[in-house]
Structures are given as C-alpha cells and as structure tokens.
Scaffold this active site. Structure first.
Site, PDB file in Angstrom:
ATOM      1  N   GLU A 492      32.467  39.031  48.262  1.00 54.81           N
ATOM      2  CA  GLU A 492      32.850  37.875  47.445  1.00 54.81           C
ATOM      3  C   GLU A 492      31.779  37.511  46.409  1.00 54.81           C
ATOM      4  OE1 GLU A 492      33.961  34.641  50.003  1.00 54.81           O
ATOM      5  OE2 GLU A 492      35.828  35.588  50.611  1.00 54.81           O
ATOM      6  N   GLU A 570      39.440  40.098  54.865  1.00 59.49           N
ATOM      7  CA  GLU A 570      39.214  38.762  55.457  1.00 59.49           C
ATOM      8  C   GLU A 570      40.489  37.939  55.291  1.00 59.49           C
ATOM      9  OE1 GLU A 570      35.332  37.208  54.662  1.00 59.49           O
ATOM     10  OE2 GLU A 570      36.051  35.148  54.683  1.00 59.49           O
TER      11      GLU A 570
END
Length: 868
Positions: A492, A570
């Site tokens: 991320e 995720e």
C-alpha cells in the site's frame, strides 16, 4: 510412530528451527546464542548519543516523494562503525566492563511488552510506556465514529537498550570462519565485539550477520555488545523492542558453504520423477588458495539417500567464492503441499585439502557439512484459473498477521509460533501473509513443516542501498522454503500516489522487481495495492495484489488485463470483541457479530461470496488472523490493541473463526452465537446466529422450534429470539437428514477453574513451551461465558511462566507475572521448560473457588547446540 516422525527424531534438532540448518559435523557448528545475556535500559550517563547518530526520513511507514530527495543528504550524516570506533570508547561496549549488576535474561526478548501502559504513549504501539515524545494522536485521526482524541503530549524514554554476552572460544577455532547471526533486532542496532564496532543494522525485521574472526580472542574470553535503539517506528502497529528473535554463533572450516549459500529448485519430469537443481556457493576464508570437491546428497522425508553426486575438483583463491551447480535426479518424489508437507534435505559436503598444492584424496583436511531443507512442488499463477499447486487449481485461503502474541509481545518462542499456525490450520486457513515485513525464520520453518503457503513481504519501499540490501537478505534467506509462493515487494505505497506514479514509484518498483528476479527467477512477485489497480506497480509485478474489494474494480481490471494473474492480498477488516454482543464504547468493546468494519472493509459473508464467485482470483488473505497491539479501531483508549482478528491476542476463537471454518474447511461445522446468559431484556429480541456448512438449520429454544432455514452458500442464518433462560439447540441437516447438533445453555456462576494445555508432554530443552487455557466452569462443568475471576498462578518444577494474557482489548494488567483475570471466561498462561526433566505443575487460584492443578510431563531432551 510414522516413518516420517521417526526420521524427524533422528535428524539434527536444528532441522526444523531454521530455513537452512547445519548438520552434525565436527567442523561446522551452528550454536544457539540465546541464553545468558545481560541487559539494561538506557545509555551510559557519560556517553554522547550523537556518536550513534543515524538520521532518517520523517516517516518510515511509507515512502513519500520528499523522502527520495532527502535521503542523499542524510546518508553522509550517519555514523559508521569507523566513526564510532574513532569516538571516545563507550563503556558498555568494552570487554572489561563489569555487567554483573545488569539483569540476566534469555532471548528472544521484547522489553516493550514488559513496560506498563500509558495513555500518553504511542497508540499504534499499544500505549506501552516508551517513545520519543511523539503525540498519541498519530493515526486514524478523530476515528470514524466520531470519538475524539486529544494531543496528549507523548512519552519520552525507554527506547534504548543494551545487551552483552560473554563466551569463550577455543584456540582450535583459529583459522576457520566465525560469524554471529541475528534473526531480527528491533531496531537500529549497533554491534561490538571485544570493544570493536562491527557495524549497524537498521531494520527491525531483516536478518543480518557480522564476521567475528578478525577480532576474536581464540583461547580466551570474548564479549559481544549490542545497542538497540527502538526510538523510531517502521510500522503503524506494535513492533516491540530488543533482540526479539534468535541469535546464533556459527563456526566453519575456512573452506565452507557460504552464508545462505544454497539455492535449491526442483523440476518435475513427465515420468513422475524430479530433478533437484542446486546453486551451492563455496567460500574460502583461509589465507591460501584451497582445493576441494562438493558432494551433494538428497535425503527423502525418512532420511534415506535418494540422490548423490560429486563435483569435479575446484580451486578457490583466498577470500574468494565459487558457485557450483549440482543436479540430482530423484524417482517418485513426494510433493509438498499444505495437506502433505513432505520435506527433503540437500546435504552439501565440502571436502578439502589444506592448500592448492595438495591433491584431492590425499591428506584430507576439514569437511564442512551444510543442510538445506526443501520441498518438491510446482506453483503457477494463472490469469483465468487463479493458482495451481502441483498442477491442480488450489484456492488460497489465508490470513494476514503481525508477530505479536499475548504475554510475550514480539518475542514469540518457537512453540508459540507452532501453536498459532496450528490454530490457523484448524480454522481452515492454508496460507499466511506476514504483514508487513520479513518474518522470523522460525515462522517459515513452521509453515514448511505444518503446511501453510506464504506470501513473503518486504518492509521498506525505495531503491536505496539499505533497502535493496534488506530485500536481498530476505530472498537469499527464504528462497529454499517450499511454503513461500510469492515475494511481496511492499504494501500500500499510496503516499503521494507512489503506487501509480510512473515518474517516481514505478522506477523504484522496477529496481526491486529486477533484484527479486535475479535472486529467484522461480517465484512471481506481487504488490498489495489499495488503489490504482492497472496503473503503476500493476505494470511491474507479476501478480496483481488487490487490497479490499471496495477500493477498486477487480472485474474491470480483469477485463482490461486478461493475461495478468491476481490475488486478494488483504480483505475484511471486520472488528469483534470475543464474547461481547452489545456495543460498549466506555470499555471499547464491539459486538462479536462482526458487522462493524471501516469504510474500506466488508462483511464476512460479502467478501467470502465475492471471491468465491471469481475463480480467476487466486484466493484471499483475510485481515487478520489474530488481534495485535496498536491500530485500535473503532475505539481508542482504553483499548490497547486492535480487534480485527478472527482470534484474539491469545488465539482464542471469536465467533467469526467458525464462519471461516465452515467455508474454508471440509469438516462439518455448526456453531451458535451468542452465549445464553442474559439478564431480563424486556422482550427485546436477541439475534441468534448459526455459522455452518450444513444445508439447513433448525433452532430450538427449550425444545420449542423457532424455525428451519436454508443456509446460503458462503453465508449464515439467524433468528430474532426473545430471551428465556435455558437451552438453545441447533440441528443441522444435509440432504434432508440430521447431520449434526449443537447447543448453548444458561450457566450458573463460576464454581471451578479448568486448566488445559495445547500439549501434555514438553521437551526439557530450555525452549519448549505449553500454551495453557484457563477457564471458569459452573457446577455442571460448563464454561461460564462472562466470568472475570482474578486468577493467581504458581508453577513448580523445571520451568517458568513467560507470559499471561486474556484477549481483552482494554485490559491493562501486566503481560508478565503470575496473575491474570479471566475475560469472558478465559485467560492464558505460557510456560517454558528449563533444561531439565520432571513434572511441571501449574496451580491456579481464584477467590471463592477451589484451586485447579495441571501437571505436564517434561521429558528428557538434548538441547540444541548452544554457546555455553
């Protein structure tokens, strides 16, 4: 006992402790360096901390564009080993310093978990009483539900720790290679040996080594000193502090297999056989050139030789290395998978003469034996079929996890790693993502041995020499693990749109990708992305990583890029407090129905069905397997840990554990929630839910049917029920036939305590642990679901209590000690054996209840070779 079990007992006890282990050889020794360290907090009063200066960018969690500009200016300001040696001597680092007044302890050690809680401390690190004056308001500002946070000013101190370890080296070690290895130190540590500064390791997650031979006192006393600076944080979650992983002292002959010196791959043949291909790097640390041969043998899971080859004679100059490439065919290999984790070994034996003038076979000198554990298996990510293991489609069902457990913090004993892996497999998981950093080697060893696939993740994202070194060490260390199927280059990197910016982020990603491919061309790469799917990093990595279905359009990605494989790296972020079924903002509890999640998350049945309907996505990693300290949501203090896990910090199952078990495993599951101990609720209905993989469920209250409902695939069923004390029973049906039944009952108050260990027999090796569940039972032996009894523990025999916990996200009781209150009926005690055998007796006492006793057997065991 199975043949495999007999083999495991025969081989070196180091076999399953490390990704690469050393065999029993008089020449090579790999000695555990965990026992008998001295420790204290803080620098010497007279030292100027500036001599250790290592300035870094302002935020290590994620890379910003400004960091790329700042880094070149910071590098010259960082103190090197030569700078530190040139400064006035640091007393704590000197060989003659008297450390007898320091605390004596064993590794792994996390000093942060030993500290009390402080509401002014760093919230994302669990409010432990340490810090650099950073404000507690450091993330998730104002919190989504509107609860306010105040700038509390921060806490200063407890971020510097010193470790010292003295040991003797025999004179016979002279002339060989000698180094020290650390599996992980959090963080920014400086290492001295006999008063000489060897260097620095910055990241708290990277394994590293230092050469000791040039400064060793052979035939006498030697002293290692380590200064650990945990002032800065690398993540937004609890990271601990100290030498929280194993340390090792390694001795080899001058001519030896180099550190992390093997790379083993396998190719399956059409006839069902396999070829083992190795790259074995041999290093000569001697003063003269040396000749030798490399003998390579493959051992099957029972320890039998199934392949052997000997190289041609080689010659290596002093200080040089040479890589050899043995090939070994093996017939009818047993393939590794999470269901059948069959492990082989490559035994690399370097046979040498004393100099280049000698002929091989004449006056043989020292022999180095190096063992590499590996598995025979094939992996492939496919844009249409998802993931294929050993040629068959295999749905990845994984969890993301931090290294953090109740009672021990980040310093998990190996047996606790095993315990957590077993719990995940019990739930039906077959994969593990160690977020967001390189894991400890022992975790990967457990995944190899017990059977979990792994996405192995890099921590820092940039192209500096330090970060490239961290990625290289990760891959070199872990590339022989059959469990590892993907290299994750980061996570991320949304700061300044880094993950989509072709001018800044993409060139860095290409540099990391090229390094990964050079070191391991057999495994693909991924990058978990929470935006910008199809841009930037997507054009670099092999497998697209989707973080959260709400943050992009996976179907549009697949339509636009039909040839790129993808995986949900995720998902979920549901929060739940174990055993709580009504919101409690004061105590920071959320209902265990798992219906609350942040704006990017999704309900458990929603994401389960979403990915189940898209077989081209290789699978999903749920956030998270276990609760962990820090990252509290939706409530801040008094909460000191998050509640994202399907298990709490102890590994006690929340109700959503059984939802996953129902749809991730083959076992029949029928689980009811909530508990049935309620006060009068004025006829307000209570939601009763069943997590099950049966076709239908019928619910009864005190033998009165409340209806039979069909169970949607990937979902659950529920009923509104007006409370009456008594019994709720659920009957599950398959094909119209009764297939299972479960019940929950209104219990009485606590009448007894019960103690249950995950294992009844332990090894008396000074390392083994039992994870013991403490529960309250009523007079009929039923667990009391709301019990909060305060329990005192006493341990007698060859062992010690190393940690206590209860899974309460707002409990401020110490993790260390001999007392813990129950939280909703449960607490946990972790006991560790001494290097002795005999009965180990735990007694638990609570006011008004009779004592409970549990006796464990500590069996005689040979400890792993260790530094005395």
């Amino acid at each position: 006992m199975s043949p495999r079990s007999r083999w495991l007992r025969r081989v070196s006890p180091l076999l399953f402790a490390l990704s690469v282990v050393c065999g029993a050889s008089a020449a090579r020794e790999r000695l555990l360096l965990d026992f008998g360290w001295k420790f204290r907090l803080g620098d010497p009063a007279e030292v100027d901390p500036a001599i250790f200066a290592y300035p870094e960018v302002d935020a290590l969690e994620r890379t910003a564009r400004a960091h790329l500009d700042e880094e070149p200016g910071l590098a010259p300001l960082r103190r090197t080993a030569a700078d530190i040696d040139a400064a006035p001597p640091v007393a704590f680092a000197q060989g003659d310093f008297d450390d007898r007044a320091w605390r004596t302890l064993d590794l792994p050690h996390d000093w942060a978990v030993e500290l009390p809680f402080n509401p002014k401390a760093l919230r994302n690190h669990g409010y432990k009483n340490m810090g650099a004056g950073v404000s507690a308001q450091n993330s998730w500002a104002a919190l989504e539900i509107g609860q306010s946070t105040q700038d509390l000013g921060g806490v200063t101190g407890n971020t510097i720790g010193w470790y010292r370890r003295s040991f003797d080296l025999p004179a016979t070690d002279r002339g060989g290679a000698l180094w020290v290895e650390f599996d992980g130190v959090y963080r920014n540590c400086v290492v001295w040996f006999n008063g000489r500064c060897l260097g620095r390791n910055v990241s708290g997650y990277s394994s590293f080594k230092f050469d000791l031979a040039p400064y060793a006192n052979y035939g006498g006393r030697n002293v290692l000193a380590v200064r650990v600076d945990a002032t800065r944080t690398e993540g937004w979650f609890y990271e601990g502090a100290g030498i929280y992983r194993h340390a090792w002292l390694v001795k080899t002959p001058a001519l030896h297999v180099a550190h992390w010196g093997t790379f083993v791959t396998t190719n399956l043949a059409a006839d069902g056989g396999a070829e083992v291909r190795a790259e074995t790097t041999v290093r000569n640390d001697g003063a003269a050139a040396a000749r030798g041969v490399l003998v390579s043998r493959v051992l099957d899971p029972e320890g039998r030789t199934v392949g052997e080859t000997t190289s041609a004679e080689f010659e290596i100059a002093a200080g040089a290395e040479q890589t050899l490439e043995p090939r070994l065919p093996i017939a009818a290999p047993r393939l590794w998978s999470p269901e059948t984790p069959q492990l082989y070994q490559l035994v690399s034996e370097v046979r040498t003469n004393t100099s280049a003038s000698g002929a091989v076979g004449e006056a043989p000198g020292a022999t180095d034996v190096y063992r590499t554990t590996f598995g025979v298996r094939t992996i492939r990510f496919d844009a249409n079929e998802g993931f294929l293991l050993n040629g068959r489609r295999y749905v990845i069902r994984g969890t993301c996890n931090h290294q953090d457990h109740a009672g021990v913090g980040t310093a998990l004993p190996d047996a606790v790693q095993d315990f957590r892996i077993r719990r995940l497999k019990e739930m039906g998981a077959n994969a593990y993502r160690p977020a967001h950093n390189p894991p400890t080697p022992e975790l990967l060893e457990a995944c190899d041995r017990l059977g979990l696939l792994v996405v192995d993740e890099n921590r820092r994202f940039d192209a500096t020499p330090e970060t490239l070194s961290q990625l290289e060490r990760l891959i070199r260390r872990d590339r022989n693990h059959p469990s590892v199927i993907l290299w994750s280059l980061g996570n991320e990197e949304f700061k300044d749109a880094m993950q989509s910016d072709d001018a800044w982020g993409t060139p860095i990603a290409r540099t990391l990708q090229a390094l990964a491919k050079r070191l391991d061309p057999t495994r693909p790469t991924t990058m978990p992305m929470n935006a910008d799917w199809g841009k930037g990093f997507s054009n670099v990595v092999d497998v697209q990583g989707f973080n959260y279905l709400k943050l992009g359009d996976a179907d549009a990605f697949h339509a636009a890029r039909p040839h790129q494989p993808a995986i949900a790296t995720e998902e979920s972020s549901n929060v739940a407090t174990r055993g709580i079924y009504a919101e409690d903002r004061v105590r920071a509890y959320v209902p265990a129905y798992a219906t609350k999640f942040p704006q990017w998350g999704s309900a458990i049945d929603v994401w389960q069905r979403y990915y189940g309907a898209r077989p081209w996505i290789a699978g999903v990693f749920m956030w998270a397997g276990f609760d962990y300290r820090g990252e509290q949501w939706p409530y801040d203090w008094p909460a000191i840990n998050c509640q994202f896990g399907v298990m709490d910090t102890c590994g006690f199952a929340k109700d959503s554990f059984y939802f996953c078990q129902a749809w991730w495993s083959d076992r029949p599951v029928l689980h009811l929630l909530p508990h049935w101990n309620w006060a009068v609720r004025d006829k307000e209905p209570i939601v009763v839910r069943a997590y099950t993989n049966h076709d239908e469920v019928e619910l009864f209250l005190n033998e009165q049917s409340l209806g039979r409902k069909a169970v949607p695939r990937g979902g659950y069923v529920e009923w509104p029920v007006v409370y009456q004390a008594g019994t709720l029973r659920a009957d599950g049906y398959r094909g119209g036939q009764l297939a299972g039944s479960t019940k929950i009952e209104t219990t009485g108050p606590s009448a007894t305590l019960a103690l249950d260990a995950d294992r009844a027999t332990l090894r008396g090796d000074g390392e083994d642990c039992a994870v013991i569940t403490v529960s309250a039972r009523d007079a009929e032996g039923r667990t009391v679901p709301m019990a909060s009894d305060a329990v005192e523990f006493e341990l007698r025999g060859p062992g010690k209590i190393v940690g206590v916990g209860n899974g309460d996200p707002s409990c401020h009781e110490p993790d260390k000690g001999s007392r813990r209150s129950l939280f909703n009926g449960y607490a946990q005690v972790i006991v560790q054996t001494a290097k002795a055998a005999g009965p180990l007796v735990l007694t638990a006492r609570a006011p008004g209840l009779p004592p409970a006793t549990l006796t464990l057997t500590v069996a005689p065991a040979t400890p792993r070779p260790a530094v005395p």
